[in-house]
Enzyme design. Structure first.
Site, short mmCIF file in Angstrom:
data_model
loop_
_atom_site.label_atom_id
_atom_site.label_comp_id
_atom_site.label_asym_id
_atom_site.label_seq_id
_atom_site.Cartn_x
_atom_site.Cartn_y
_atom_site.Cartn_z
N GLY D 155 0.98 -1.25 0.00
CA GLY D 155 -0.03 -0.10 -0.11
C GLY D 155 0.85 1.52 0.07
O GLY D 155 2.15 1.17 0.10
N CYS D 156 0.15 2.37 -0.35
CA CYS D 156 1.13 3.68 -0.32
C CYS D 156 1.61 4.05 1.00
O CYS D 156 2.79 4.62 0.92
CB CYS D 156 0.42 4.73 -1.32
SG CYS D 156 -1.44 4.87 -0.51
N TYR D 157 0.60 4.27 1.76
CA TYR D 157 1.02 4.70 3.11
C TYR D 157 2.14 3.75 3.71
O TYR D 157 3.11 4.16 4.21
CB TYR D 157 -0.27 4.75 4.10
CG TYR D 157 -0.99 5.87 3.99
CD1 TYR D 157 -0.44 7.21 4.02
CD2 TYR D 157 -2.39 5.75 3.47
CE1 TYR D 157 -1.46 8.24 3.69
CE2 TYR D 157 -3.28 6.63 3.16
CZ TYR D 157 -2.72 8.07 3.36
OH TYR D 157 -3.45 8.94 3.33
N GLN D 319 6.85 10.66 -1.42
CA GLN D 319 6.83 9.70 -2.56
C GLN D 319 5.58 10.17 -3.54
O GLN D 319 4.70 10.95 -2.92
CB GLN D 319 6.83 8.31 -2.17
CG GLN D 319 5.42 7.71 -1.71
CD GLN D 319 5.07 6.53 -1.72
OE1 GLN D 319 6.05 5.71 -1.70
NE2 GLN D 319 3.68 6.12 -0.97
#
Lengths: 353, 353, 353, 353
Positions: D155-157, D319
């Site tokens: 996941g991004c987080y 990011q």
């Protein structure tokens, strides 16, 4: 009861070309008990205010005037919407003329003079005036402000952090005061109207960043007031961030709940604390605030979260940095100082969407 | 003179969950002569309005109610902030109960029924009501609106184009009416609060596009009204564009000046035309408008340009699409219909920055 | 075929701190046939480029150097990403050293010197160089550019207007050339990276405005080139607007179709005209462009509309103002001048969303 | 060395209409060793990809095809850019056909099945495949990924939190692992391309809010991986916020330094840890990251701060949530799995401004 022009408070504004200045003009031009008397700008002497700020066309007839020509000593109160250092140079003379002073910059915020000098890199011009000045956070010191002749209007970040933490500090800390974290986010107007590269649209838009991690002038201000609330020093980590939005401030506050306070009903505590404060709105349990819910209004909203009912308290606070965080709070202070209803001229509903 | 609750106008809103609905609530909750009586939403029956729109917390106590339960027939006036087709289904019954109707959708805008049916793909439910309905552009028909029982509140684009061109059409056209160009730009709230992909932040932000070039529903509305002003048909090219901003509309209008009219002082013409209109502000010669100068206010600003003093007239018009372009104009209509001051409840200063 | 460092073109950039400078760096650092040799900035002498532009960390090792120290005369080509007036002061010396020159400012755009002096308020320093300079709009003059030693890289607005109108002017005008309207909209980077109040985030965000209606420097540039295409003067109304987005330009062009040309298939005409141009994309009939479809790419997209098949032609053009409107076009010119594939280093796909 | 079509990896994408899908298309269409073979969408069967995503016009010729018609079993690798639950229903069949699988959703992220079922409200369809699946955070497990047949793309987080904390957890924790705070901020594309009210431009623009404070699906994912790094459970407070920007993620991580670790040089520790990771950039001491410095690139940048050299460590990580936080990382995983250079197809410079 409408006030007659004769009975209105005469108001002067020094340095009205910045964002806190135009916001004061917006609020005061709609205030039922105020007569705008003078607004100064050395640089824009003679220019009608409404030419610089077209939203005021037909609403404010004043022109900027050079400070030396402005009838400030005939005012009842003068707001300083100036850079740091200006108010303290003029405060003594105005006070002597019977004029009250509300400074939106930092000259009268910090009681500790060495701290002021360290962070603002200038000597303090009038320690005696500072001595009598009152920190203008209404919800923490209504009595003091009512009697004040000089107000240091709080910084925007401090307003959110102090109102977000006051309920758990007053009357004995319920949190670990050595390790408080304030992760704060501000819209770009917080940086003012000065032409600078890093706040250009092309730089600040579609971007997010932290700044001032190594040191921000609001840090000592928050610390001094937290210490007052706590009855002793506190440990604070403060990280401000810049959000690509015009107005709005969001502070996420993290504190560890003390073992003795684990049984506290924090939702009830916050609701009780602010029950009589017209501009502080404690959201229902589970709700989360968003900055637009206070856009262009003087309301500050608070939500209290405690994930998993554990020992971590999270307080989320939103305000409009130009209103409750600056000019609205200044008007709220003025209302108290002159015995007006606290909400006079400040009852606009927030703009959403 | 403050109005007592007894003397206040009882107002109902049908379909209050969209942006024109919440904007009506913002304006009417601050209106000195209005009592909000009912707000309907079939889907949100029972939900407090302030839960959906937190800016209204502490300001509006109403909850949405299902249309069948709402006491609309006891209102003095009902606003329809609904999709097209809803108002015309209920207007007859309300009128019979003595309730006046202001429709913010298109049901009562177009007088020509075939045109309505062509563009909105539905039959018109009440041609007789349409017959008596008045097009609610105050600056063009104050007398008619004052007497009206039913108002078709103008579309946002038409408001800017019609007010931008009225001075050069009324009393004999000064421009070539066969070739008028309206290059219009709207903020994203113009698309409403419906969940759609193309108005997602991730789609509409940092982007600019045209839409509806092949045909937009405001085109026939503008044409019908321009023809009325002109006393005959006009040729109009209308290109709407979507701007990545929340509120605001900017229309750039291009018209060729007729040979006989080359001596006209257009600046003076526009200033004279709107001298007595409190919500139309003709900017000084040379000035250019920007949308934020009217943000959240009911003011529409116009600038008139004529490059090189040639035969090309450029009129630039700005408004807040949700206020003068929708809900503010609806309240302005209500004020006229009930004999109130035209500016009642509409005197907020625009929010800048 | 990868190029070896030995065979690469040596490139210098004068004035690399602005947006066209960093965009040149982004493109050239990824160009397979280029070796970045020098980048100058009087003010930032010694500062690593990647410190000012962190997106270049690890990609560009150069530091800014003072112009007098930079080895510009050893370059094959020098780009000027400077304010107007700088390139013309240095061009002669560079040419004499065998260096080719591409100026992204206006020094070599206008052939008519009095026009240049009127609009830029400076004398032209080298009329002889201007004489041989080529206007660098590749799609209009590939042969001339291939042979050029000096390029005046087109302005961003002119690129869109000229490519949008060339097909209906070349080989005999199909439109009324006395009354062309260019309603143009630009993202904020078009104003550059200079610190100015009107391009601050807090001023330009959530806002839309026109500017330069009374006169914009791109107006004479467009007119001169349109006249060249038309074989005689044209009448142009040009209104630029500022859009709250970082990159992107959208031009809506309005022209009246001549009676003799009413049978033209404009869609086919445009498609044929640009069939061999890798960076011009004519959209299918009925499609509408949006700026994000070209974000960060060198592609320009065009749509042709003719509402109701009438006499009004509408051409909609989008580009990234920093790429096809500036730095990308400059690299495209370089590619032609050095016999490289026209698309070398310019084949990145646009960033969407 | 250019790869021939014959030698290229055949790639399929399931569910290519969302943001991670179009981002995969952007990256893979420029990848030197990839041949795009199929892209599926049940709803858009037959529609050319470039019609939905005009940035891909002229770059991707594929049309969406219905999943049952797409030649997925002939691919070398299939990416799932689908909602949770899709990949696990098809993974077994693809693996049996010798196709490798990279899932950008959550089906193969959480090793603990009860946790998966609690947070995603569905049973896990293939526990055996999950058993062999590798968590695709390259910088933490290059060897495992190289050998994997199935990747759960992070996941991004989690990507930001894990890379931000790995250096202080690996080889023995240097921080108090019971009380870690992750205050995270995401651009709006993180919410995907689904039409929802709360991510409309008119709702999310000029606004800032927290969400998911009571529970977010990335919380257990981060916790599971932190526990792996730590060799035991960790206490994590995770507060995600929504930023009005398209792309970008900023995580501010707060950890208390353990007494034994007070002498650690954290700057050096981070620099050493990521010295060989091409996509992790540790900023120089004192520098602060901003999201735009990685816009549209696969780079993640980290800054380490320790105010007053005290016991509070602050790690700031940025990011692009769609690249390193999703599709770029997926391509990075593919590169490793197929023995390609890790940076193949991922070397674009970030877009700034």
């Amino acid at each position: 009861m409408a006030s007659t022009p004769q009975s209105r408070i005469k108001v002067g504004i020094v340095g009205g070309t910045g964002y806190t200045g135009v916001e004061l003009l917006r609020l005061l031009s709609q205030h039922p008990h105020v007569e705008l008397t003078a607004i100064t700008s050395r640089k824009e002497d003679g220019m009608p205010v409404a030419e610089m700020y077209p939203n005021l066309r037909g609403r404010v007839d004043l022109a900027f005037s050079s400070p030396d020509k402005a009838p400030l000593s005939g005012c009842d109160v003068v707001f300083f919407a100036t850079p740091h250092g200006v108010a303290m140079a003029q405060a003594r003379e105005l006070l002597d003329a019977g004029v009250r002073v509300i400074d939106l910059a930092a000259d009268f915020r910090l009681k500790d003079i060495p701290t002021f000098q360290k962070w603002y890199k200038i000597d303090h011009a009038c320690p005696d005036v500072l001595e009598e000045a009152v920190y203008g956070l209404v919800e923490l010191d209504r009595a003091g402000i009512s009697r004040a002749r000089v107000i240091g209007n709080p910084g925007c970040y401090p307003t959110t952090v102090l109102l977000g933490l006051a309920p758990v500090l007053e009357g004995g800390a319920r949190i670990d005061t050595r390790h408080i974290i304030a992760d704060c986010k501000s819209g770009v107007t917080g940086a003012g109207r000065k032409a600078e590269v890093h706040t250009l649209f092309s730089e600040a838009s579609d971007n997010f960043k932290a700044y001032g991690v190594a040191g921000h002038r609001h840090h000592p201000e928050i610390s001094e007031q937290l210490a007052r609330l706590n009855g002793g020093p506190v440990g604070l980590v403060f990280v401000p961030h810049l959000v690509p939005m015009i107005r709005g401030m969001f502070s996420t506050l993290y504190a560890r709940i003390l073992p003795d306070a684990m049984d506290t009903d924090f939702q009830a505590l916050f609701e009780a604390r602010y029950a009589n404060d017209p501009f502080v709105d404690v959201l229902p349990a589970g709700a989360l605030p968003e900055t637009r819910s206070v856009r262009a209004s003087n309301t500050l909203r608070i939500a209290v979260q405690r994930p998993g009912n554990g020992d971590q308290l999270i307080v989320l606070v939103v305000q409009d940095n130009l209103v409750k965080g600056a000019s609205g709070q200044a008007v709220q202070n003025m209302n108290l100082m002159f015995g007006l209803p606290e909400t006079a001229g400040l009852d606009q509903v927030a703009i959403l969407p």
